[in-house]
Design a protein around this motif. Structure first.
Motif, PDB file in Angstrom:
ATOM      1  N   LEU A 162       0.829  -1.121  -0.047  1.00 45.52           N
ATOM      2  CA  LEU A 162      -0.020  -0.009  -0.039  1.00 45.52           C
ATOM      3  C   LEU A 162       1.109   1.265   0.112  1.00 45.52           C
ATOM      4  O   LEU A 162       1.813   1.560   0.988  1.00 45.52           O
TER       5      LEU A 162
ATOM      6  N   ILE B 143       0.797   5.277  -0.106  1.00 47.58           N
ATOM      7  CA  ILE B 143      -0.089   6.664   0.360  1.00 47.58           C
ATOM      8  C   ILE B 143       0.971   7.760  -0.107  1.00 47.58           C
ATOM      9  O   ILE B 143       2.270   7.897   0.281  1.00 47.58           O
TER      10      ILE B 143
ATOM     11  N   LEU C 283     -11.016  -0.871   4.300  1.00 46.89           N
ATOM     12  CA  LEU C 283     -10.076   0.326   4.400  1.00 46.89           C
ATOM     13  C   LEU C 283     -10.716   1.592   4.407  1.00 46.89           C
ATOM     14  O   LEU C 283     -11.935   1.706   3.782  1.00 46.89           O
TER      15      LEU C 283
ATOM     16  N   THR D  18      -9.873   5.523   4.177  1.00 47.90           N
ATOM     17  CA  THR D  18      -8.936   6.625   3.765  1.00 47.90           C
ATOM     18  C   THR D  18      -9.428   8.059   4.324  1.00 47.90           C
ATOM     19  O   THR D  18     -10.632   8.575   3.946  1.00 47.90           O
TER      20      THR D  18
ATOM     21  N   ILE E 287      -8.093  -1.480   8.044  1.00 45.12           N
ATOM     22  CA  ILE E 287      -6.672  -0.630   7.903  1.00 45.12           C
ATOM     23  C   ILE E 287      -7.353   0.970   7.672  1.00 45.12           C
ATOM     24  O   ILE E 287      -8.183   1.133   7.017  1.00 45.12           O
TER      25      ILE E 287
ATOM     26  N   ALA F 185      -5.682   4.833   6.394  1.00 47.08           N
ATOM     27  CA  ALA F 185      -4.495   5.143   5.985  1.00 47.08           C
ATOM     28  C   ALA F 185      -4.893   6.497   5.347  1.00 47.08           C
ATOM     29  O   ALA F 185      -5.999   7.084   5.068  1.00 47.08           O
TER      30      ALA F 185
ATOM     31  N   HIS G  81      -0.082   8.531   7.851  1.00 44.67           N
ATOM     32  CA  HIS G  81      -0.235   7.227   8.760  1.00 44.67           C
ATOM     33  C   HIS G  81      -0.908   6.021   7.803  1.00 44.67           C
ATOM     34  O   HIS G  81      -1.873   6.083   7.188  1.00 44.67           O
ATOM     35  N   VAL G  82      -0.501   4.833   8.370  1.00 43.41           N
ATOM     36  CA  VAL G  82      -1.272   3.629   8.262  1.00 43.41           C
ATOM     37  C   VAL G  82      -1.312   2.852   9.632  1.00 43.41           C
ATOM     38  O   VAL G  82      -0.109   2.464  10.416  1.00 43.41           O
TER      39      VAL G  82
ATOM     40  N   TYR H 173      -3.441  -0.587  11.520  1.00 47.81           N
ATOM     41  CA  TYR H 173      -3.959  -1.825  11.100  1.00 47.81           C
ATOM     42  C   TYR H 173      -4.244  -2.577  12.016  1.00 47.81           C
ATOM     43  O   TYR H 173      -3.708  -2.649  12.944  1.00 47.81           O
TER      44      TYR H 173
END
Length: 364
Positions: free
Chosen positions: A103, A105, A203, A205, A239, A241, A288-289, A291
């Protein structure tokens, strides 16, 4: 010189303690960001004072102790993001990765015109999924010629207000939604991702408002904490992100982690500063991520800059649900939930006020 060092020391001490005040006021919240800088500058001021003038009076002792406490106050926030701390997210131990995800970003910066340089980087890295923050229609039109072919699945909301967002994916996206959780002009995405093996995860975002001149952070806090609550309730692992416009060590981000139960791969590894790419001495981890413990970390890497004021981040994860109990998951207390609910309510009220103001200006 002595007076100058004294004034500098007390100003930096105030900067250190100001963020302890739980308030969305922008001129306080901005001091969440430079904790490492304040710690270093205040340490240099303390050593310069002692080296040059020594410790001669009780007043000197009291002053220097206060400065030392301020330094410790800053270090306690950033310590977790140094290799001295225990790693929160565990590395995968598998040699063969069956369910893996790459992934990327990237906040492209809407006014940045280096479209091809960014595209070249994407093609070189070739991520499975790509989250783009700040694309406008010009960015969309340039990228789509190449990426629409390479990525069969996408969610797109290019905007001209620096809060556009595009998600490209090689993996199937199900039940995709474009949400406006707090402000009518700031979107966030939610989708279910189906990996080639059939395993699924959810996910989110996000790209909320940052603290800036005359703009407080109520809506940022509300959006992040709403996503935290939503992610906790989902059936599949989650997740989150994006460009959160907040540093990893802030009270808001810590509260987000506790409410969501998600892991931060930077804990025990490093800052992975992504902003500002153009000013080496002033950089913070804004992209940021987070999870679910169902994932194990393969690697996390900050990529080369491409003309934006943000560095992109690439993270590789392995879906290993049978080993999730081996990772210690953040847990929210009753006080955490109470604080989160209060911040969400304040942010929603502020968001409604801003939306009404924009609607009136638009009608006028």
């Amino acid at each position: 010189m002595k007076n100058a060092l004294t004034y500098i020391g007390f100003i930096l001490t105030i900067f250190s303690f100001l963020p302890l005040i739980r308030t969305p006021l922008w001129w306080i919240r901005i001091f969440d960001f430079p904790r490492a800088h304040i710690a270093l500058l205040l340490s240099a001021t303390l050593f310069a004072y002692v080296f040059r003038y020594g410790v001669e009076t009780t007043g000197d002792i009291i002053m220097l102790v206060i400065w030392a406490v301020a330094i410790v106050n800053e270090v306690r926030y950033i310590y977790s993001f140094t290799p001295l701390a225990k790693e929160e997210a565990l590395l995968t131990e598998r040699k063969q990765l069956v369910n893996s995800l790459n992934l990327m970003i990237a906040n492209v910066r809407m006014t940045n015109k280096k479209y091809q340089k960014f595209l070249d980087l994407v093609l070189k890295v070739d991520p499975d999924m790509l989250v783009i923050n700040e694309p406008n229609e010009a960015w969309h039109q340039y990228l789509r010629k190449e990426l629409d072919v390479r990525y069969p699945y996408a969610i797109k909301k290019p905007l001209e207000n620096t809060y556009g967002m595009i998600l490209y994916s090689k993996y199937k996206l199900l039940d995709s939604k474009i949400n406006f959780l707090v402000e009518d002009e700031i979107p966030s995405f939610h989708t279910i991702v189906e990996m080639p093996s059939g395993a699924k995860f959810e996910l989110f975002t996000v790209h909320p408002q940052p603290p800036r001149l005359m703009r407080n952070t109520e809506t940022r806090e509300a959006e992040l904490l709403l996503v935290a609550k939503l992610s906790k309730k989902k059936h599949y692992p989650t997740i989150v992100a994006g460009d959160l416009n907040d540093v990893a060590w802030s009270s808001t981000t810590k509260l987000f982690k506790n409410i969501s139960g998600l892991l931060d791969p930077r804990v025990g590894r490093g800052f992975y500063n992504t902003y500002n790419a153009n000013i080496p001495l002033f950089r913070y981890p804004l992209d940021h991520v987070f999870y679910d413990p169902s994932f194990r970390l393969v690697r996390i890497h900050r990529l080369n800059k491409f003309g934006s004021d943000h560095f992109p981040i690439l993270i590789s994860l392995s879906y290993e649900p049978l080993e999730q109990e081996e990772q210690e998951q953040p847990v929210a207390t009753h006080e955490d939930h109470k604080e989160a609910n209060e911040l969400i309510q304040e942010g929603l009220e502020k968001g409604a006020e801003l939306n009404e103001e924009k609607n009136q200006n638009g009608a006028a």
